[in-house]
Write a protein that holds these residues in place. Structure first.
Motif, PDB file in Angstrom:
ATOM      1  N   GLU A 312      11.230  -9.918  -5.609  1.00  0.00           N
ATOM      2  CA  GLU A 312      10.768 -11.227  -5.743  1.00  0.00           C
ATOM      3  C   GLU A 312       9.454 -11.770  -4.640  1.00  0.00           C
ATOM      4  O   GLU A 312       9.286 -12.901  -5.045  1.00  0.00           O
ATOM      5  CB  GLU A 312      12.211 -12.300  -5.613  1.00  0.00           C
ATOM      6  N   GLY A 313       9.131 -10.945  -3.851  1.00  0.00           N
ATOM      7  CA  GLY A 313       8.118 -11.230  -2.891  1.00  0.00           C
ATOM      8  C   GLY A 313       8.618 -12.104  -1.664  1.00  0.00           C
ATOM      9  O   GLY A 313       7.768 -12.467  -1.084  1.00  0.00           O
ATOM     10  N   ASP A 314       9.959 -12.199  -1.450  1.00  0.00           N
ATOM     11  CA  ASP A 314      10.373 -12.796  -0.283  1.00  0.00           C
ATOM     12  C   ASP A 314      10.562 -11.571   0.751  1.00  0.00           C
ATOM     13  O   ASP A 314      10.708 -10.655   0.781  1.00  0.00           O
ATOM     14  CB  ASP A 314      12.156 -13.203  -0.517  1.00  0.00           C
ATOM     15  N   LEU A 315       9.946 -12.307   1.926  1.00  0.00           N
ATOM     16  CA  LEU A 315      10.150 -11.567   3.369  1.00  0.00           C
ATOM     17  C   LEU A 315      11.578 -11.162   3.717  1.00  0.00           C
ATOM     18  O   LEU A 315      12.273 -11.925   3.855  1.00  0.00           O
ATOM     19  CB  LEU A 315       9.359 -12.295   4.593  1.00  0.00           C
ATOM     20  N   GLN A 316      11.816  -9.946   3.759  1.00  0.00           N
ATOM     21  CA  GLN A 316      13.155  -9.295   4.281  1.00  0.00           C
ATOM     22  C   GLN A 316      13.168  -8.939   5.765  1.00  0.00           C
ATOM     23  O   GLN A 316      13.846  -9.301   6.449  1.00  0.00           O
ATOM     24  CB  GLN A 316      13.388  -8.169   3.342  1.00  0.00           C
ATOM     25  N   VAL A 317      12.460  -8.239   6.088  1.00  0.00           N
ATOM     26  CA  VAL A 317      12.281  -7.487   7.406  1.00  0.00           C
ATOM     27  C   VAL A 317      11.002  -7.284   7.804  1.00  0.00           C
ATOM     28  O   VAL A 317       9.995  -7.267   7.013  1.00  0.00           O
ATOM     29  CB  VAL A 317      13.119  -6.203   7.655  1.00  0.00           C
ATOM     30  N   VAL A 318      10.752  -7.320   9.231  1.00  0.00           N
ATOM     31  CA  VAL A 318       9.577  -6.932   9.932  1.00  0.00           C
ATOM     32  C   VAL A 318       9.796  -5.836  10.928  1.00  0.00           C
ATOM     33  O   VAL A 318      10.765  -5.998  11.699  1.00  0.00           O
ATOM     34  CB  VAL A 318       8.946  -8.165  10.685  1.00  0.00           C
ATOM     35  N   ILE A 319       9.370  -4.737  10.760  1.00  0.00           N
ATOM     36  CA  ILE A 319       9.484  -3.540  11.424  1.00  0.00           C
ATOM     37  C   ILE A 319       8.273  -3.229  12.288  1.00  0.00           C
ATOM     38  O   ILE A 319       7.078  -3.354  11.825  1.00  0.00           O
ATOM     39  CB  ILE A 319       9.828  -2.292  10.411  1.00  0.00           C
ATOM     40  N   GLY A 320       8.573  -3.221  13.768  1.00  0.00           N
ATOM     41  CA  GLY A 320       7.301  -3.012  14.624  1.00  0.00           C
ATOM     42  C   GLY A 320       7.700  -2.227  15.901  1.00  0.00           C
ATOM     43  O   GLY A 320       8.686  -1.639  16.082  1.00  0.00           O
ATOM     44  N   SER A 321       6.881  -2.388  16.708  1.00  0.00           N
ATOM     45  CA  SER A 321       6.765  -1.246  17.939  1.00  0.00           C
ATOM     46  C   SER A 321       6.160  -2.151  19.089  1.00  0.00           C
ATOM     47  O   SER A 321       5.166  -3.125  18.901  1.00  0.00           O
ATOM     48  CB  SER A 321       6.078   0.016  17.660  1.00  0.00           C
ATOM     49  N   LEU A 322       6.597  -1.746  20.338  1.00  0.00           N
ATOM     50  CA  LEU A 322       6.026  -2.356  21.302  1.00  0.00           C
ATOM     51  C   LEU A 322       5.733  -1.233  22.467  1.00  0.00           C
ATOM     52  O   LEU A 322       6.410  -0.368  22.859  1.00  0.00           O
ATOM     53  CB  LEU A 322       7.321  -3.415  22.090  1.00  0.00           C
TER      54      LEU A 322
END
Length: 346
Positions: A312-322
């Motif tokens: 549906e285009g809704d934001l679910q998760v953000v995957i990232g690195s530090l």
């Protein structure tokens, strides 16, 4: 030849379930066995000039063909009921008029085994019912004479022939039914072994992939995080905690607010703006930020992330690195200061 046999019994439609396929083949084999036994008795009676039972034999052939049609269409439970009930009824009719010494009662053992096998996946009560049904019909045929069919000849020689034929055919049929079941179980066992081997290979490949991924992360010295936007919950790797001076058992709950509390006050506005822009535009997130370690020391980190949305285009998760870039930032500031001093000297 094997494929032709399968298409005749099951049709060309693929059966996804291994268990359903196994029992569909068993049903087809039982029907073929029924047709072969019927053909044998047609020949036996014809050679002895006994024609009274020929119409009933033809009825059994019609039952077998009907069962194959139902089996091909995928009506498996209906096929079981139709096959077991009608075959039991036909054998009961023969047993009702036959002399006990004729040996027709041997076939109740066949139908009992067939019922136990075909209804083995429908619960113990149903399985036992169809396994014990032939026993009840046998006792009924032995104790009560309804004479529903024309009684066969009672000639001792003919009775002896019938007994030997019924005994041999009944015993051979039971052996073949059990052999069919053993063959299907062996096929299922081979299929399970092949599936287990495939799973083991996939598991090994996954383990190797995880090891390569871990080595890659170790080489880049990156701490990984996954931010569940809806639940506002951040899952972080042990190395992410190590970069900020924490142990693996610390920081059991991390949220966006927890993250922002560790950001340097001078970088709060820029970091918040970058996060909001990332959430609205769904563009890759990248930010250089100073974060406070457990010992109170601020160090520079490269924070990058990418968003994952649902259908549906809704934001679910953000995957990232530090990644820590403190030494590089210090070197850049030192070069900048030297350039400023050089400019003033000039």
């Amino acid at each position: 030849m094997k494929q032709l046999f399968r298409n005749i019994l099951l049709g060309s439609k693929r059966i996804p379930s291994r268990l359903e396929y196994k029992f569909a083949v068993l049903r087809g084999q039982f029907v073929l066995l029924l047709l072969l036994v019927t053909a044998f008795y047609i020949g036996l009676d014809w050679s002895n000039k006994v024609f009274a039972f020929i119409p009933w034999y033809l009825l059994m052939i019609a039952i077998g063909i009907s069962a194959i049609i139902l089996n091909r269409k995928g009506y498996y439970l209906l096929t079981n009921l139709f096959l077991v009930v009608t075959v039991n009824a036909i054998i009961y009719l023969f047993a009702d008029v036959d002399h006990p010494q004729g040996g027709v009662y041997f076939f109740f053992a066949n139908t009992s085994v067939m019922g136990l096998i075909l209804f083995s996946t429908y619960g113990k009560v149903v399985q036992l019912f169809f396994g014990l049904l032939p026993i009840g019909l046998g006792y009924l045929a032995l104790l009560v004479d309804f004479n529903l069919m024309i009684s066969p000849l009672t000639d001792p020689a003919m009775m002896r022939v019938n007994f030997l034929a019924n005994f041999s055919t009944g015993l051979l049929t039971t052996i073949l039914i059990v052999q069919f079941l053993i063959s299907r179980n062996k096929e299922s066992e081979r299929g399970l072994i092949e599936s287990q081997q495939a799973i083991s290979k996939t598991s090994e490949d996954l383990k190797k992939s995880e090891e390569r991924y871990a080595m890659a992360l170790k080489g880049t010295r990156a701490g990984i995080y996954e931010w569940n936007v809806k639940e506002n919950r951040v899952e972080v790797s042990d190395y992410w905690k190590t970069l900020l001076g924490y142990g693996p058992s610390e920081m059991t709950r991390v949220t966006l607010e927890t993250f922002l509390e560790m950001v340097h006050p001078d970088d709060i506005a820029r970091t918040t703006e970058s996060v909001q822009r990332h959430m609205s535009a769904r563009t890759p997130y990248q930010n250089e930020v100073r974060m406070c370690r457990k010992d109170g020391d601020y160090r520079w980190f490269q924070d990058t992330g990418i968003a994952k949305v649902n259908d549906e285009g809704d934001l679910q998760v953000v995957i990232g690195s530090l990644i820590e870039i403190h030494e590089r930032k210090m070197a850049e500031e030192k070069i900048l200061q030297q350039n400023e001093l050089l400019a003033k000297a000039n």
